[in-house]
Design an enzyme around this catalytic site. Structure first.
Site, PDB file in Angstrom:
ATOM      1  N   HIS A   1       0.843  -1.200   0.000  1.00 17.10           N
ATOM      2  CA  HIS A   1       0.000   0.000   0.000  1.00 17.10           C
ATOM      3  C   HIS A   1       0.874   1.243   0.000  1.00 17.10           C
ATOM      4  O   HIS A   1       1.744   1.386   0.852  1.00 17.10           O
ATOM      5  CB  HIS A   1      -0.918   0.013   1.230  1.00 17.10           C
TER       6      HIS A   1
ATOM      7  N   TYR B   1       3.336   6.662  10.396  1.00 12.77           N
ATOM      8  CA  TYR B   1       2.493   5.527  10.005  1.00 12.77           C
ATOM      9  C   TYR B   1       3.359   4.414   9.396  1.00 12.77           C
ATOM     10  O   TYR B   1       3.143   3.240   9.673  1.00 12.77           O
ATOM     11  CB  TYR B   1       1.431   5.978   8.999  1.00 12.77           C
TER      12      TYR B   1
HETATM   13  C1  PHB Z   1      -6.407  -4.584  10.385  1.00 16.56           C
HETATM   14  O1  PHB Z   1      -6.438  -4.784   9.157  1.00 16.56           O
HETATM   15  O2  PHB Z   1      -6.731  -5.458  11.230  1.00 16.56           O
HETATM   16  C2  PHB Z   1      -5.949  -3.225  10.881  1.00 16.56           C
HETATM   17  C3  PHB Z   1      -5.303  -2.375  10.005  1.00 16.56           C
HETATM   18  C4  PHB Z   1      -4.877  -1.130  10.456  1.00 16.56           C
HETATM   19  C5  PHB Z   1      -5.129  -0.763  11.766  1.00 16.56           C
HETATM   20  C6  PHB Z   1      -5.767  -1.626  12.652  1.00 16.56           C
HETATM   21  C7  PHB Z   1      -6.183  -2.868  12.198  1.00 16.56           C
HETATM   22  O3  PHB Z   1      -4.724   0.471  12.208  1.00 16.56           O
END
Ligand code: PHB
Ligand code: FAS
Length: 402
Positions: free
Chosen positions: A75, A394
């Site tokens: 991503h 992030y």
């Molecule tokens: C998930 O796909 O379980 C997921 C992705 C991003 C997050 C939390 C959970 O911040």
């Protein structure tokens, strides 16, 4: 009592324990994993979905990235929908090329379990009565029971990879532990379904009705979350109720693409920020959730476990190869620096994206805090500098140089 011996006793066969075991084995450092549950039970837990580049590289180093390279999705960005208005955070452009990998923790764990089995490393699943002994001596050991037989495992070091509810953190005397905690007044109701995702990237939704997250595991399997009150029970939520509420919280064009279907997993996770300092006591080290917990809003839990594992495996290697015999003494200090960065980011994302009444403060303070967070979100969605700060965190802060 049957006697066993290894260099590193690892407690817990979640991602922390399995990844540490694999990296150590790659370096020729013998280790044994003692796990409470069965491998099937562990694989039945649905958890993280986003891997930072650091974890992707570690899985490659451990030799377990083949399937992830085939089935995972890279991503380049994610979205934040603020009261229905969609803002894309182009993490690749904002971080000069960093990306994240969308590949479920369940699959990471499965790959690590298979790799461990293929090298013939020892894992005692379905063990009980695990007790840590003499971590402050030069000859620590672990006792445990398996199939009614009591074992004594002599080792050089013990890695506590047994999660938040494990025994290893509790094996450090309370007076030695300095613990930090923030419990959020809401939880996340998660649903997994074999339905196509509503978008190609994740959408974090801030709405007056509460937070929602549209994530995925593949082009045919979706993972969704709804912020719910702590008083809610998973049985309060039928699949239909979940889909109806999700549709109200997604931005309109995404809601129009929503395809519902039967849940294959549904559960409520409480949200907490937690850190135990220090992350070691003598020859016992705390790794991953055994040492710290983050609210999943920043997708950091699994990724923080990975950076702990990277730090500990490198320091143990330096200890055993004679490069730096006391290298492991630095583990906690090095690990905690990155832990606190991820804790703050996850706390900050949770406060910006969830609307909630904090009963710990008075009404006017709560109202004022909501304004602060609204302004914070405005800066990080509408100013390039703000987007950059969010993107850098992030994708994950760099691992400390060891
Ligand atoms: C998930 O796909 O379980 C997921 C992705 C991003 C997050 C939390 C959970 O911040
Ligand atoms: P784990 O808890 O995964 O593994 C610990 C292991 O130790 C378990 O297998 C347990 O059975 C074993 N154990 C416990 N006590 C023991 C004992 N006494 N003896 C032997 N073994 C013992 N992170 C994200 O990034 N995104 C998410 O969306 C996300 N969602 C989550 C949802 C839930 C419900 C939970 C609980 C966590 C979630 N996390 C998420 C965080 C999660 O991914 C963790 O960070 C990750 O599992 C950490 O891995 P470990 O440190 O290995 O701990």
């Amino acid at each position: 009592m049957q006697s066993l011996k290894t260099k590193i006793a690892i407690i817990g066969a979640g991602p922390s324990g399995l990844l540490l075991g694999q990296l150590l084995a790659k370096k020729g450092i013998d280790n044994v994993i003692i796990e409470r549950a069965s491998s099937e039970y562990i694989l039945g837990r649905i958890r993280a979905g986003i891997l930072e580049q650091g974890l992707v590289s570690l899985l490659a180093e451990a030799g377990v990235d083949e399937r992830m390279k085939k089935e995972g999705h890279i991503h380049d960005g994610f979205e934040i929908a603020h009261y229905g208005k969609r803002h894309r955070i182009d993490i690749k452009a904002l971080t000069n090329g960093s990306t994240v990998m969308c590949y479920g923790q369940t699959e990471v764990t499965r790959d690590l379990m298979q790799a461990r089995q293929s090298i013939g490393a020892t894992t005692y699943y379905e063990s009980s009565d695990v007790v840590i002994h003499e971590q402050n001596s030069n000859s620590p050991f672990v006792t445990f029971t398996k199939n009614g037989i009591e074992y004594k495992l002599d080792c050089d070091y013990i890695a506590g990879c047994d999660g938040f509810h494990g025994v290893t953190r509790q094996s450090i005397p309370k007076e030695k532990r300095n613990e930090f905690e923030r419990i959020y007044p809401f939880g996340w109701l998660g649903l997994l379904s074999d339905t196509p995702p509503v978008a190609d990237e994740l959408i974090y939704c801030k709405t007056k009705r509460g937070f929602a997250l549209a994530s995925m595991r593949s082009s045919t399997r979706s993972r969704y979350y709804l912020q719910v009150p702590l008083t809610d029970k998973v049985e309060d939520w039928s699949d239909d109720a979940f889909w109806a509420e999700l549709k109200k919280r997604l931005p309109e064009d995404a809601a129009n693409r929503l395809i519902s279907g039967p849940s294959i997993e549904k559960s409520i996770a409480p949200l907490r920020s937690f850190v135990c300092e220090p992350m070691q006591d003598g020859r016992l080290f705390l790794v991953g959730d055994a040492a710290h917990i983050v609210p999943p809003t920043g997708a950091k839990g699994l990724n923080l476990a990975a950076s702990d594992v990277s730090t500990l495996s490198k320091l143990l290697n330096k200890t055993y190869n004679g490069e730096e015999p006391n290298a492991v003494l630095k583990y906690s200090e090095i690990a905690l620096k990155r832990v606190w960065h991820a804790e703050r980011f996850s706390w900050w994302m949770s406060n910006m994206l969830h609307e909630y009444d904090d009963n710990n403060i008075n009404e006017n303070e709560a109202k004022t805090f909501k304004r602060f967070m609204a302004s914070d979100l405005d800066f990080h969605l509408n100013y390039e500098e703000g987007k950059k700060v969010m993107a850098i965190q992030y994708v994950g802060m760099p691992y400390e140089k060891i």
